[in-house]
Design a protein around this motif. Sequence first.
Motif, short mmCIF file in Angstrom:
data_model
loop_
_atom_site.label_atom_id
_atom_site.label_comp_id
_atom_site.label_asym_id
_atom_site.label_seq_id
_atom_site.Cartn_x
_atom_site.Cartn_y
_atom_site.Cartn_z
N VAL A 92 0.87 -1.17 0.00
CA VAL A 92 0.00 0.00 0.00
C VAL A 92 0.91 1.22 0.00
N TYR A 93 0.68 2.11 -0.94
CA TYR A 93 1.49 3.30 -1.07
C TYR A 93 0.74 4.51 -0.52
N TYR A 94 1.46 5.30 0.28
CA TYR A 94 0.89 6.47 0.92
C TYR A 94 1.69 7.71 0.54
N CYS A 95 1.00 8.80 0.30
CA CYS A 95 1.70 10.06 0.10
C CYS A 95 1.65 10.87 1.39
N ASN A 96 2.62 11.71 1.54
CA ASN A 96 2.79 12.49 2.76
C ASN A 96 3.25 13.88 2.41
N ALA A 97 2.77 14.85 3.15
CA ALA A 97 3.23 16.23 2.96
C ALA A 97 3.42 16.87 4.33
N ARG A 98 4.52 17.57 4.48
CA ARG A 98 4.80 18.27 5.72
C ARG A 98 4.56 19.76 5.48
N ILE A 99 3.59 20.29 6.19
CA ILE A 99 3.18 21.69 6.02
C ILE A 99 3.18 22.35 7.38
N TYR A 100 3.98 23.38 7.50
CA TYR A 100 4.13 24.08 8.78
C TYR A 100 4.45 23.11 9.92
N GLY A 101 5.28 22.12 9.62
CA GLY A 101 5.71 21.18 10.63
C GLY A 101 4.74 20.06 10.94
N LEU A 102 3.59 20.07 10.31
CA LEU A 102 2.60 19.01 10.52
C LEU A 102 2.60 18.04 9.35
N ASN A 103 2.46 16.76 9.65
CA ASN A 103 2.44 15.74 8.61
C ASN A 103 1.01 15.37 8.24
N TYR A 104 0.77 15.36 6.95
CA TYR A 104 -0.53 14.97 6.42
C TYR A 104 -0.35 13.73 5.55
N TRP A 105 -1.31 12.80 5.65
CA TRP A 105 -1.23 11.53 4.95
C TRP A 105 -2.45 11.31 4.06
N GLY A 106 -2.20 10.62 2.95
CA GLY A 106 -3.31 10.15 2.15
C GLY A 106 -3.84 8.85 2.72
#
Length: 115
Positions: A92-106
Amino acid sequence: QAQLVESGGGLVQAGGSRRLSCAVFGDIFRADLMGWYRQAPGNQRELVASITEGGSTNYVDSVKGRFTMSRDNAKSTMYLQMNSLKPEDTAVYYCNARIYGLNYWGQGTQVTVSS
């Protein structure tokens, strides 16, 4: 805040290609680091590829030369182009983005490579 939605997973034969997309609903241009992770059954989640806001990329050794990560801020989307796929890429592949120090996941998208 941001929401990430992956697409592009599915079943592919060994040696084939697949492109994963991750649409970012939110401030993608404020993400200083974005990445693709994967998790196979019984394994820990591992970082496969990452890209900085400046466009520098890094890859885990097992995918170097086969996978390419990119981001398109205008489309608020990141991509993972996967070539020469192997059965061991199944996960299972997940994308991640770090915005203003917070991690967001798909939510994750399944990629299955058949031999």
